[in-house]
Design a protein around this motif. Sequence first.
Motif, PDB file in Angstrom:
ATOM      1  N   LEU A 110       0.826  -1.210   0.000  1.00 23.34           N
ATOM      2  CA  LEU A 110       0.000   0.000   0.000  1.00 23.34           C
ATOM      3  C   LEU A 110       0.858   1.257   0.000  1.00 23.34           C
ATOM      4  O   LEU A 110       0.477   2.282  -0.574  1.00 23.34           O
ATOM      5  CB  LEU A 110      -0.942  -0.007   1.208  1.00 23.34           C
ATOM      6  N   THR A 111       2.024   1.189   0.621  1.00 22.66           N
ATOM      7  CA  THR A 111       2.899   2.369   0.643  1.00 22.66           C
ATOM      8  C   THR A 111       3.574   2.604  -0.704  1.00 22.66           C
ATOM      9  O   THR A 111       4.119   3.692  -0.932  1.00 22.66           O
ATOM     10  CB  THR A 111       3.983   2.241   1.727  1.00 22.66           C
ATOM     11  N   GLU A 112       3.544   1.604  -1.599  1.00 24.18           N
ATOM     12  CA  GLU A 112       4.132   1.769  -2.928  1.00 24.18           C
ATOM     13  C   GLU A 112       3.209   2.527  -3.881  1.00 24.18           C
ATOM     14  O   GLU A 112       3.646   3.019  -4.923  1.00 24.18           O
ATOM     15  CB  GLU A 112       4.471   0.402  -3.531  1.00 24.18           C
ATOM     16  N   ILE A 113       1.924   2.608  -3.546  1.00 26.90           N
ATOM     17  CA  ILE A 113       0.979   3.350  -4.390  1.00 26.90           C
ATOM     18  C   ILE A 113       1.269   4.850  -4.254  1.00 26.90           C
ATOM     19  O   ILE A 113       1.436   5.359  -3.138  1.00 26.90           O
ATOM     20  CB  ILE A 113      -0.471   3.050  -3.975  1.00 26.90           C
ATOM     21  N   ALA A 114       1.342   5.536  -5.383  1.00 26.87           N
ATOM     22  CA  ALA A 114       1.532   6.988  -5.328  1.00 26.87           C
ATOM     23  C   ALA A 114       0.402   7.618  -4.517  1.00 26.87           C
ATOM     24  O   ALA A 114      -0.772   7.324  -4.766  1.00 26.87           O
ATOM     25  CB  ALA A 114       1.550   7.567  -6.742  1.00 26.87           C
ATOM     26  N   PRO A 115       0.712   8.454  -3.529  1.00 25.21           N
ATOM     27  CA  PRO A 115      -0.342   8.992  -2.661  1.00 25.21           C
ATOM     28  C   PRO A 115      -1.488   9.654  -3.415  1.00 25.21           C
ATOM     29  O   PRO A 115      -2.643   9.533  -2.998  1.00 25.21           O
ATOM     30  CB  PRO A 115       0.421  10.007  -1.791  1.00 25.21           C
ATOM     31  N   HIS A 116      -1.205  10.313  -4.537  1.00 23.35           N
ATOM     32  CA  HIS A 116      -2.273  11.007  -5.275  1.00 23.35           C
ATOM     33  C   HIS A 116      -3.128  10.042  -6.088  1.00 23.35           C
ATOM     34  O   HIS A 116      -4.147  10.444  -6.652  1.00 23.35           O
ATOM     35  CB  HIS A 116      -1.687  12.086  -6.178  1.00 23.35           C
ATOM     36  N   LYS A 117      -2.730   8.745  -6.142  1.00 27.64           N
ATOM     37  CA  LYS A 117      -3.540   7.729  -6.818  1.00 27.64           C
ATOM     38  C   LYS A 117      -4.099   6.703  -5.830  1.00 27.64           C
ATOM     39  O   LYS A 117      -4.641   5.680  -6.236  1.00 27.64           O
ATOM     40  CB  LYS A 117      -2.705   7.008  -7.887  1.00 27.64           C
ATOM     41  N   ASP A 118      -3.992   6.996  -4.562  1.00 28.48           N
ATOM     42  CA  ASP A 118      -4.394   6.059  -3.504  1.00 28.48           C
ATOM     43  C   ASP A 118      -5.907   6.093  -3.322  1.00 28.48           C
ATOM     44  O   ASP A 118      -6.435   6.753  -2.428  1.00 28.48           O
ATOM     45  CB  ASP A 118      -3.663   6.453  -2.207  1.00 28.48           C
ATOM     46  N   ALA A 119      -6.624   5.352  -4.173  1.00 29.96           N
ATOM     47  CA  ALA A 119      -8.090   5.424  -4.191  1.00 29.96           C
ATOM     48  C   ALA A 119      -8.725   4.938  -2.901  1.00 29.96           C
ATOM     49  O   ALA A 119      -9.859   5.300  -2.590  1.00 29.96           O
ATOM     50  CB  ALA A 119      -8.632   4.618  -5.374  1.00 29.96           C
ATOM     51  N   ASP A 120      -8.026   4.114  -2.148  1.00 34.73           N
ATOM     52  CA  ASP A 120      -8.559   3.595  -0.886  1.00 34.73           C
ATOM     53  C   ASP A 120      -8.236   4.491   0.306  1.00 34.73           C
ATOM     54  O   ASP A 120      -8.694   4.235   1.418  1.00 34.73           O
ATOM     55  CB  ASP A 120      -7.998   2.186  -0.626  1.00 34.73           C
ATOM     56  N   GLY A 121      -7.425   5.524   0.092  1.00 38.09           N
ATOM     57  CA  GLY A 121      -7.108   6.463   1.165  1.00 38.09           C
ATOM     58  C   GLY A 121      -6.313   5.865   2.301  1.00 38.09           C
ATOM     59  O   GLY A 121      -6.398   6.335   3.438  1.00 38.09           O
ATOM     60  N   LEU A 122      -5.481   4.846   2.027  1.00 45.92           N
ATOM     61  CA  LEU A 122      -4.780   4.124   3.089  1.00 45.92           C
ATOM     62  C   LEU A 122      -3.273   4.377   3.111  1.00 45.92           C
ATOM     63  O   LEU A 122      -2.574   3.850   3.972  1.00 45.92           O
ATOM     64  CB  LEU A 122      -5.021   2.608   2.939  1.00 45.92           C
ATOM     65  N   HIS A 123      -2.768   5.168   2.173  1.00 45.24           N
ATOM     66  CA  HIS A 123      -1.342   5.484   2.175  1.00 45.24           C
ATOM     67  C   HIS A 123      -1.017   6.334   3.404  1.00 45.24           C
ATOM     68  O   HIS A 123      -1.828   7.183   3.822  1.00 45.24           O
ATOM     69  CB  HIS A 123      -0.970   6.244   0.893  1.00 45.24           C
ATOM     70  N   PRO A 124       0.158   6.125   4.019  1.00 48.44           N
ATOM     71  CA  PRO A 124       0.512   6.924   5.206  1.00 48.44           C
ATOM     72  C   PRO A 124       0.396   8.428   4.991  1.00 48.44           C
ATOM     73  O   PRO A 124       0.031   9.164   5.917  1.00 48.44           O
ATOM     74  CB  PRO A 124       1.963   6.506   5.486  1.00 48.44           C
ATOM     75  N   THR A 125       0.691   8.882   3.785  1.00 49.04           N
ATOM     76  CA  THR A 125       0.575  10.319   3.503  1.00 49.04           C
ATOM     77  C   THR A 125      -0.866  10.788   3.646  1.00 49.04           C
ATOM     78  O   THR A 125      -1.151  11.829   4.251  1.00 49.04           O
ATOM     79  CB  THR A 125       1.088  10.626   2.090  1.00 49.04           C
ATOM     80  N   ASN A 126      -1.802  10.008   3.098  1.00 48.92           N
ATOM     81  CA  ASN A 126      -3.208  10.403   3.172  1.00 48.92           C
ATOM     82  C   ASN A 126      -3.772  10.246   4.574  1.00 48.92           C
ATOM     83  O   ASN A 126      -4.594  11.057   5.018  1.00 48.92           O
ATOM     84  CB  ASN A 126      -4.022   9.592   2.150  1.00 48.92           C
ATOM     85  N   LEU A 127      -3.338   9.216   5.292  1.00 46.75           N
ATOM     86  CA  LEU A 127      -3.747   9.095   6.693  1.00 46.75           C
ATOM     87  C   LEU A 127      -3.185  10.254   7.511  1.00 46.75           C
ATOM     88  O   LEU A 127      -3.845  10.750   8.432  1.00 46.75           O
ATOM     89  CB  LEU A 127      -3.284   7.751   7.258  1.00 46.75           C
ATOM     90  N   GLY A 128      -1.980  10.696   7.154  1.00 42.53           N
ATOM     91  CA  GLY A 128      -1.408  11.864   7.828  1.00 42.53           C
ATOM     92  C   GLY A 128      -2.210  13.122   7.562  1.00 42.53           C
ATOM     93  O   GLY A 128      -2.430  13.936   8.469  1.00 42.53           O
ATOM     94  N   HIS A 129      -2.684  13.288   6.326  1.00 35.36           N
ATOM     95  CA  HIS A 129      -3.546  14.438   6.021  1.00 35.36           C
ATOM     96  C   HIS A 129      -4.813  14.393   6.881  1.00 35.36           C
ATOM     97  O   HIS A 129      -5.287  15.438   7.345  1.00 35.36           O
ATOM     98  CB  HIS A 129      -3.943  14.423   4.542  1.00 35.36           C
ATOM     99  N   LEU A 130      -5.354  13.187   7.078  1.00 41.08           N
ATOM    100  CA  LEU A 130      -6.547  13.051   7.912  1.00 41.08           C
ATOM    101  C   LEU A 130      -6.259  13.468   9.347  1.00 41.08           C
ATOM    102  O   LEU A 130      -7.036  14.213   9.954  1.00 41.08           O
ATOM    103  CB  LEU A 130      -7.056  11.600   7.858  1.00 41.08           C
ATOM    104  N   VAL A 131      -5.155  13.006   9.884  1.00 46.13           N
ATOM    105  CA  VAL A 131      -4.786  13.352  11.265  1.00 46.13           C
ATOM    106  C   VAL A 131      -4.648  14.866  11.420  1.00 46.13           C
ATOM    107  O   VAL A 131      -5.065  15.445  12.429  1.00 46.13           O
ATOM    108  CB  VAL A 131      -3.471  12.643  11.664  1.00 46.13           C
ATOM    109  N   ARG A 132      -4.097  15.504  10.402  1.00 45.72           N
ATOM    110  CA  ARG A 132      -3.833  16.945  10.464  1.00 45.72           C
ATOM    111  C   ARG A 132      -5.005  17.791   9.952  1.00 45.72           C
ATOM    112  O   ARG A 132      -4.897  19.005   9.843  1.00 45.72           O
ATOM    113  CB  ARG A 132      -2.578  17.270   9.653  1.00 45.72           C
TER     114      ARG A 132
END
Length: 294
Positions: A110-132
Amino acid sequence: MAQILDGKSLAQQIQAQLREKIQTLEPQLGRPPGLAVLMVGDNPASAAYVRNKERACDRVGIASFGQHLPTSISQTELTQIIHQLNRDERIDGILVQLPLPDHLDDVALLTEIAPHKDADGLHPTNLGHLVRKEVGLRSCTPAGIMRLLQAYEIDPAGQQAVVLGRSILVGKPMALMLLEADATVTIAHSRSQDLASLTQAADILVVAIGRPGLITPDMVKPGSTIIDVGINRITDDHGQSQLVGDVQYDQVAPLVEAITPVPGGVGPMTVAMLLQNTVWSYCRQHNLLEAFSA
């Protein structure tokens, strides 16, 4: 009886809105949004989910680039496929269908998926956006639940919310979204003591355990809202199978204010949010997020 939170109907409305956006944008951009769902092996439930997602893509006008891969595929081979999809300009969303065979490391993939293409919203970058509390792709099931609450004017602000389950797929992002909506949030799990005392205090109870009939009438607060994420296939004494949730629906529904059915509640909303994430990424890639919000 409780108000039934009809995820199927709301998901159809969302899909219709997405279809209109795509019909407007595709002539301008020269291509439709693209979604690639990667399925490994022959898990019947996963195959059914993938077919459902592909049909939904067809309905709204999203191009499917799905791949059905053999169980024997290696971590390296699957990683290479993900990298190819990251570079493919036709594709706006990538999803790895879970669960994966035991020899594959789903977290690493899941971390290999480019964050801007992470359709499931599970990449650490996108989870970090949620936290912030930053703009970004959101985990589909929790985002679908929040959209369902909004549609039925159930405001979590000031409410006691209890989330049963701490998975990265549902439990943890669900708790963060409820917290962002100003609820007071408790996360319970398999090692929580006196589970009933926690659930009885919940104004909003989200159950994502995967255990049929876990929540009994004596475990809910009268007048509360019950969100049942569980999808369990059981077989009765006559050999007939059916899908049921984690909540004893028939017994609990008369006691509460609102409840999601299984099927037809959270499941369709998860698919709708997957499509929405893909279209959002499509608009973002072309600097058209204003068009997405319109």
